[in-house]
Design an enzyme around this catalytic site. Structure first.
Site, mmCIF file in Angstrom:
data_model
loop_
_atom_site.group_PDB
_atom_site.id
_atom_site.type_symbol
_atom_site.label_atom_id
_atom_site.label_comp_id
_atom_site.label_asym_id
_atom_site.label_seq_id
_atom_site.Cartn_x
_atom_site.Cartn_y
_atom_site.Cartn_z
ATOM 1 N N GLU A 119 0.811 -1.216 0.000
ATOM 2 C CA GLU A 119 0.000 0.000 0.000
ATOM 3 C C GLU A 119 0.849 1.273 0.000
ATOM 4 O O GLU A 119 0.817 2.064 0.941
ATOM 5 C CB GLU A 119 -0.964 -0.014 1.188
ATOM 6 C CG GLU A 119 -1.922 -1.177 1.110
ATOM 7 C CD GLU A 119 -3.043 -1.132 2.135
ATOM 8 O OE1 GLU A 119 -2.939 -0.336 3.089
ATOM 9 O OE2 GLU A 119 -4.007 -1.889 1.985
ATOM 10 N N GLU B 22 -4.949 -8.470 -0.808
ATOM 11 C CA GLU B 22 -5.746 -8.487 0.411
ATOM 12 C C GLU B 22 -7.202 -8.313 0.020
ATOM 13 O O GLU B 22 -7.524 -7.465 -0.820
ATOM 14 C CB GLU B 22 -5.366 -7.340 1.352
ATOM 15 C CG GLU B 22 -3.965 -7.388 1.908
ATOM 16 C CD GLU B 22 -3.672 -6.221 2.864
ATOM 17 O OE1 GLU B 22 -4.638 -5.540 3.278
ATOM 18 O OE2 GLU B 22 -2.488 -5.992 3.158
#
Length: 580
Positions: free
Chosen positions: A192, A312
């Site tokens: 991220e 994810e």
């Protein structure tokens, strides 16, 4: 997924803490360093290169599972509530059908100072042991750099040379440590990625491209298995907005390496995933958000031969310690649809599990029914219904109840109560997609009509897993007077078999009240919660957002359809509440 508040904040049109999140390399691969120059030159200049080996590897990683909140935890593997990793855990994961694990690792809290930034040998040995255990179980392993992204890598814009030196030193050591591992070990450059102090997306894209180029060069130049190892690159924020995808596609074109895959994260339509703005159901809006996200990833990458890993996925507010934020049946619909659509779009999925799905102490699923739904979605669709609850009154006549079946292409095959098969025509009828439970059957199923779940039915279909239907006796909930502090106020509540769905808050002039002043429907856990059987709780954050001295009208919505009105007033540090 990070244990950071940012996970619960509205997305920058990203995927979605809890979101507190998601693939066999062939031995004979088309390796870029070994390809003839003419073959390398064959890829169009405006099109990212791809290789069958990369696509085969990512496909072989489906489905995947995240070892979350462990080696990414700060400062150590047990700091965020999970026990030390065991070989038995990885055996369990393998036995449940997973083909890969994602191993998030936060390296920065385990390394020395500049200029060497030496990684702690004991920490590296722990990570290596888990990698070896997983490889021995014939699992793929996706190893990354995790919370470093927001702990120090995010300062790349303002402290460029120091951050780049540290990033280079860290990945140089990781690459050297694992260079001779089998090709089933895969590297992910950064989790991220985010950058502070930038001028906007253009600068963010440039910084991420620079990081990914450095990562790519370090790994490839380290030799051994790393010369051909599959490398995974994320979009900015690991988000699937088109601009993010296009920026990464441009990176891949510049790298011209066919052994590269891409990754995004997905935690659902944000209002649904945290229960705000009245989005309590996995409805058409939530479904469209999912399909649009996966379609963009497919169109930008998969359709052009570039594999995509959803590194994810879960729901932001799903947590076994906080049941009720997202209703159980709506969770099942979400995971059922996600698994199917990802499969149709050839996306490899990796379930984010920070301990909320698999109990790592007992090695049992905390909600076996939910995991059964997730596992089934890897291969087929399952039938569902408009609800998994049928509410009956505590007193008075019981009448028939109707649910809408969502067969998802399967055939409805009947209802079971325990070992008994219900009789069509007597116990239920089906007309088109309308399933009606008869009054006589419901009266029998309600038994003594105690508050709560009286009976549980299974709707069975020709494929997939059964759909659970709880028969519940209820009355309208009753709230009582409350007084206390604005640091948090408990409203005594007799739920009487019902369950809270959401809460609205308005001032007397009709304007919205509470932290989310853009909607009357406030966010569960931010403004209110209901985790016990005797109260609804209003948070300090809720009261901090209220005007002093003003009365606020709360409307509590329950899953039976009941609504209860309640008044609260803030006066300095004192809070009071009264039923309407």
């Amino acid at each position: 997924m990070p244990r950071r508040l940012a996970r619960f904040l509205p997305r920058r049109r990203r995927s979605s803490h809890p979101p507190r999140r998601l693939t066999a390399l062939l031995l004979a691969v088309a390796l870029l360093p070994l390809l003839p120059a003419t073959a390398r030159a064959a890829a169009p200049a405006d099109h990212p290169p791809s290789a069958p080996a990369a696509r085969s590897a990512v496909a072989a990683m489906q489905p995947g599972w995240n070892l979350g909140n462990t080696y990414d935890a700060i400062p150590d593997e047990t700091s965020w509530g999970n026990p030390p990793v065991t070989r038995a855990l990885l055996k369990k994961v393998k036995s449940q059908g997973f083909k890969s694990i994602r191993l998030p690792v936060t390296w920065g809290v385990h390394q020395g100072a500049a200029p060497g930034y030496t990684l702690d040998p004991a920490w590296t040995a722990k990570v290596r042991q888990v990698v070896d255990w997983a490889l021995d179980e014939d699992l793929y392993v996706l190893l990354n750099m995790h919370h470093d992204s927001w702990m120090w890598v995010n300062n790349l814009s303002t402290d460029h040379d120091a951050v780049l030196a540290r990033y280079t030193a860290t990945w140089t050591q990781i690459a050297a440590e694992f260079r001779d591992k089998p090709s089933r070990l895969v590297f992910e450059s950064i989790n991220e990625p985010t950058f502070s102090g930038t001028s906007g997306d253009d600068e963010n894209y440039r910084l991420l491209a620079e990081l990914n180029r450095v990562f790519h060069r370090i790994v490839r130049d380290s030799g051994g298995g790393n010369a051909s190892r599959l490398l995974v690159l994320p979009t900015l924020y690991t988000n699937a907005d088109q601009g993010r995808l296009d920026a990464l596609a441009a990176e891949l074109t510049a790298l011209r390496d066919p052994m590269v895959a891409t990754t995004i994260h997905f935690y659902g339509w944000w209002p649904f995933s945290v229960n705000i703005a009245g989005y309590t159901r996995f409805d058409a809006t939530s479904e469209q958000d999912l399909t649009a996200t996966f379609d963009r990833a497919y169109d930008t990458f998969t359709a052009r031969g570039i594999p995509v890993i959803i590194g994810e996925y879960a729901l932001l507010a799903y947590d076994h310690n906080r049941p009720g934020i997202i209703q159980r049946g709506e969770q099942r619909k979400y995971f059922e649809f996600l698994g199917d659509y990802a499969r149709r779009r050839q996306l490899t999925t990796m379930l984010w599990d920070a301990g909320q799905f698999l109990n790592r102490t007992t090695l049992q699923w905390r909600d076996a029914e939910l995991f059964g739904q997730i596992r089934s979605s890897w291969t087929t669709r399952s039938g569902t219904a408009s609800s998994d609850m049928v509410f009956l009154p505590k007193s008075g006549a019981i009448t028939s109840r109707t649910l809408t079946l969502n067969t998802n292409g399967a055939d409805f095959q009947g209802l079971r109560h325990g070992s008994r098969t219900l009789v069509k025509g007597r116990d239920y009828t089906v007309s088109g997609n309308q399933l009606t439970l008869t009054a006589s059957a419901l009266t029998e199923l309600a038994g003594d009509r105690a508050y709560g779940v009286n009976s549980t039915l299974e709707a069975r279909f020709s494929r997939g897993v059964p759909w659970r239907i709880d028969v519940i006796t209820h009355d309208v909930p009753v709230l009582s007077n409350a007084s206390g502090s604005t640091s948090g106020l408990s409203l005594p509540t007799q739920f009487r078999g019902d369950m809270l769905a959401t809460m609205e808050a308005r001032y007397d002039d009709g304007s919205n009240a509470g932290p989310a002043d853009w909607t009357s429907y406030q966010q569960w856990d931010t403004a209110f919660s209901a985790y016990t059987g005797d109260s609804i709780k209003l948070t300090a954050e809720f009261f901090n957002a209220l005007k002093d001295g003003s009365r606020v009208t709360l409307t509590f919505h329950f899953w039976s359809g009941s609504k209860v009105t309640y008044y609260v007033t803030k006066s300095g540090s004192t809070a009071t509440g009264t039923p309407a």
